[in-house]
Design an enzyme around this catalytic site. Structure first.
Site, PDB file in Angstrom:
ATOM      1  N   GLU A 205       6.736  -2.824  -4.933  1.00 36.74           N
ATOM      2  CA  GLU A 205       8.057  -2.295  -5.511  1.00 36.74           C
ATOM      3  C   GLU A 205       9.209  -3.172  -4.674  1.00 36.74           C
ATOM      4  O   GLU A 205      10.221  -2.555  -3.788  1.00 36.74           O
ATOM      5  CB  GLU A 205       8.283  -0.882  -5.076  1.00 36.74           C
ATOM      6  CG  GLU A 205       7.299  -0.009  -6.146  1.00 36.74           C
ATOM      7  CD  GLU A 205       7.634   1.608  -6.202  1.00 36.74           C
ATOM      8  OE1 GLU A 205       8.411   2.036  -5.457  1.00 36.74           O
ATOM      9  OE2 GLU A 205       6.959   2.093  -6.975  1.00 36.74           O
ATOM     10  N   GLU A 327       0.370   1.265 -10.334  1.00 38.62           N
ATOM     11  CA  GLU A 327       0.523   2.918 -10.083  1.00 38.62           C
ATOM     12  C   GLU A 327       1.186   3.629 -11.140  1.00 38.62           C
ATOM     13  O   GLU A 327       2.270   3.194 -11.895  1.00 38.62           O
ATOM     14  CB  GLU A 327       1.666   2.954  -8.931  1.00 38.62           C
ATOM     15  CG  GLU A 327       1.322   2.366  -7.592  1.00 38.62           C
ATOM     16  CD  GLU A 327       2.533   2.735  -6.547  1.00 38.62           C
ATOM     17  OE1 GLU A 327       3.257   3.549  -6.739  1.00 38.62           O
ATOM     18  OE2 GLU A 327       2.537   1.934  -5.489  1.00 38.62           O
TER      19      GLU A 327
HETATM   20  O1  AHR Z   1       2.611   6.538  -4.784  1.00 39.85           O
HETATM   21  C1  AHR Z   1       4.001   6.929  -3.814  1.00 39.85           C
HETATM   22  C2  AHR Z   1       5.011   5.760  -3.953  1.00 39.85           C
HETATM   23  O2  AHR Z   1       5.452   5.645  -5.077  1.00 39.85           O
HETATM   24  C3  AHR Z   1       4.516   4.460  -3.458  1.00 39.85           C
HETATM   25  O3  AHR Z   1       4.477   4.301  -2.295  1.00 39.85           O
HETATM   26  C4  AHR Z   1       5.339   3.713  -3.942  1.00 39.85           C
HETATM   27  O4  AHR Z   1       5.234   2.361  -4.336  1.00 39.85           O
HETATM   28  C5  AHR Z   1       6.232   4.245  -5.327  1.00 39.85           C
HETATM   29  O5  AHR Z   1       7.157   4.460  -5.417  1.00 39.85           O
END
Ligand code: AHR
Length: 518
Positions: A205, A327
């Site tokens: 990110e 994610e």
């Molecule tokens: O999964 C929780 C958070 O969500 C992670 O650390 C980040 O990459 C995302 O914003």
């Protein structure tokens, strides 16, 4: 449900008998009749086991107190891992595990987590509550855990606050067999054998917690970092660049344009989007409206996969660069007192979460030709978890079972489905085939209507079928520490009507049909 087979032809043949709403009461709820055709001979692509991947961050009680208890704990194995969690994850099968973040990754310095425990520095975890991270869980512990559960390790490297040297040294430390100072240090820390880690994320990110960069700034750093990551010891690194936040096409386009402008000979191997399904309620108190809104997001996720892949195709028509979603999952509203007791982003998990997991997985199965890896966030206690722990207790969530029900797809070839109902809350389905085995996974996201489903099988003849079902009539029902087995998959009736698989799906249910083809 996108399809290459003519919709008109299908709809014409089917309309008369199958699409009428029967509004007939069955088992106490109104049941609609629906039809989804399975084209067992129209292949999409192999469902890589990595589409069922996981993610574990140094966040809340995912690692510390969840997976890792430290050596000497009566609940831990000889390596310090929670025995029960390791057993459950091994049984589930975790094809790949991403670590150590998340946001944590861009503030993590791998050298902090190697060597004798007493000498490991204590750092402040700036992202997840400013607690003191004692680094007792580091590279060797993570690799040992991956080996214990049979997962392929995926390291997320630090671009935001790290250096190209730090990342290349981590790769050498892990993968170079012997003879370099770093490889010898690994050996003296307990592993003569190289770890042979293939998957390396170049930041996380970086448009946000990984450095608040523009796509161009990140692209410059990506190129710099990637230049020094080598196939140490003959393990070719699979480098994963930071992709967009949800379907941010602008980020992807600008990243790819910058890559083109720099005439980089070697593109990233992977490009990873993050796609969360936000929620407005706390997990056990969803309203119908907010649940429907959250579950509808999976239609947008599928759209994102199609659009992101189409954009990448304009630069990379041979699809040498894989699209990942490293994610994903439901992100509900947290309960502050619960977070204090059980860790940041601790989230209970209900049959709604399981239906969401099944809908997400079905998107990946249907788009198997466009995705190379997807990692649910996160494995234990955090967000959309497989397992929840509280002191000596460790329970399997309904989402664990949704993953279990999807497992038979792994390694099989996704085949085309065709449905006339493209609404975001229509029955979610995916099918795959390997020789004479056909797997059909289904989810009914409706809270107030069952479905009598007919699935005519084309291109092969189904001769037998069995089914398992996960269901609870209360969409806020969960497995709790006191009632850990409330929601579990059970055998479920399925019949063959001529050439069609017939199954009834109650509201809020997830099912898998395994059929044998002649
Ligand atoms: O999964 C929780 C958070 O969500 C992670 O650390 C980040 O990459 C995302 O914003």
């Amino acid at each position: 449900m996108p399809s290459t087979v003519s919709r008109r032809r299908f709809a014409a043949g089917a309309a008369a008998s199958f699409f009428a709403l029967t509004a007939r009461k069955s088992y106490g709820y109104p049941a609609e009749t629906r039809r989804i055709a399975v084209h067992a001979d129209v292949e999409i692509g192999v469902i890589r086991p990595e589409l069922h991947g996981h993610f574990a961050e140094h966040l809340g009680s995912c690692i510390y107190g969840g997976l890792w208890l430290g050596k000497g704990s009566p609940l831990a194995d000889a390596n310090g891992f929670r025995k029960q969690a390791i057993q459950y994850l091994k049984e589930l099968g975790v094809p790949v595990l991403r670590w150590p973040g998340g946001c944590f990754a861009d503030d993590y310095h791998w050298r902090d987590g190697i060597g004798p425990l007493a000498r490991r520095p204590k750092r402040v975890n700036i992202w997840w509550g400013d607690y003191t991270e004692d680094n007792s869980f580091g590279t060797h512990e993570f690799i040992a855990m991956c080996r214990a559960i049979g997962a392929e390790p995926y390291f997320a490297g630090n671009v935001g606050s790290g250096s190209p040297k730090e990342l290349r040294d981590w790769v050498e430390y892990c993968n170079y067999p012997a003879g370099s100072t770093l490889a010898d240090e690994r050996a003296s820390n307990g592993s003569m054998e190289p770890f042979r880690v293939r998957y390396w994320g170049v930041g996380n990110e970086n448009w946000g917690c990984g450095g608040t960069m523009t796509a161009e700034e990140y692209c410059t750093l990506y190129r710099q970092f990637a230049t020094f990551v080598r196939p140490f010891g003959g393990t070719p690194p699979y480098l994963i660049a930071c992709g967009p936040n949800s379907n941010d096409l602008e980020w992807s386009r600008r990243f790819m344009q910058s890559m083109e402008a720099a005439k980089l000979r070697r593109r990233p191997d992977g490009f990873s989007m993050h796609f969360y399904s936000g929620g407005k309620n706390t997990p056990l108190a969803y309203t119908v409206e907010n649940m429907c809104e959250q579950l509808s997001s999976f239609a947008r996720m599928e759209q994102a996969v199609l659009q992101q892949r189409a954009l990448l195709d304009t630069y990379d028509p041979d699809r040498k660069m894989g699209l990942l979603i490293d994610e994903w999952g439901v992100w509900d509203r947290m309960i502050p007192e619960e977070e204090k007791r059980l860790g940041r982003l601790f989230q209970q998990n209900t049959i709604r979460s399981a239906v969401a997991a099944a809908m997400g997985l079905n998107v990946f199965h249907r788009q198997a030709d466009k995705l190379v890896m997807c990692n649910i966030a996160q494995t234990v206690n955090v967000l959309h978890a497989m397992l929840l722990t509280d002191r000596d207790k460790c329970i399997r969530t309904p989402s664990y079972y949704a993953f279990q029900l999807a497992a038979p797809h792994r390694g099989k070839t996704a085949v085309r489905l065709e449905s006339s109902d493209a609404a975001p809350l229509a029955i979610s389905a995916a099918a795959s085939r390997q020789n004479n085995d056909l797997v059909l996974t289904l989810a009914n996201p409706k809270h107030d209507a069952g479905v009598k489903l007919e699935c005519p099988v084309g291109g092969a003849r189904a001769v037998s079928a069995t089914a398992r079902l996960l269901h609870h009539e209360d969409f806020n029902a969960a497995n709790t520490f006191d009632a850990p087995d409330r929601i579990m998959p059970r055998e479920h009736p399925v019949t063959l009507n001529g050439q069609a698989i017939a199954i009834e799906l109650p509201p809020m249910s997830v099912a898998t049909v395994i059929a044998r083809l002649a």
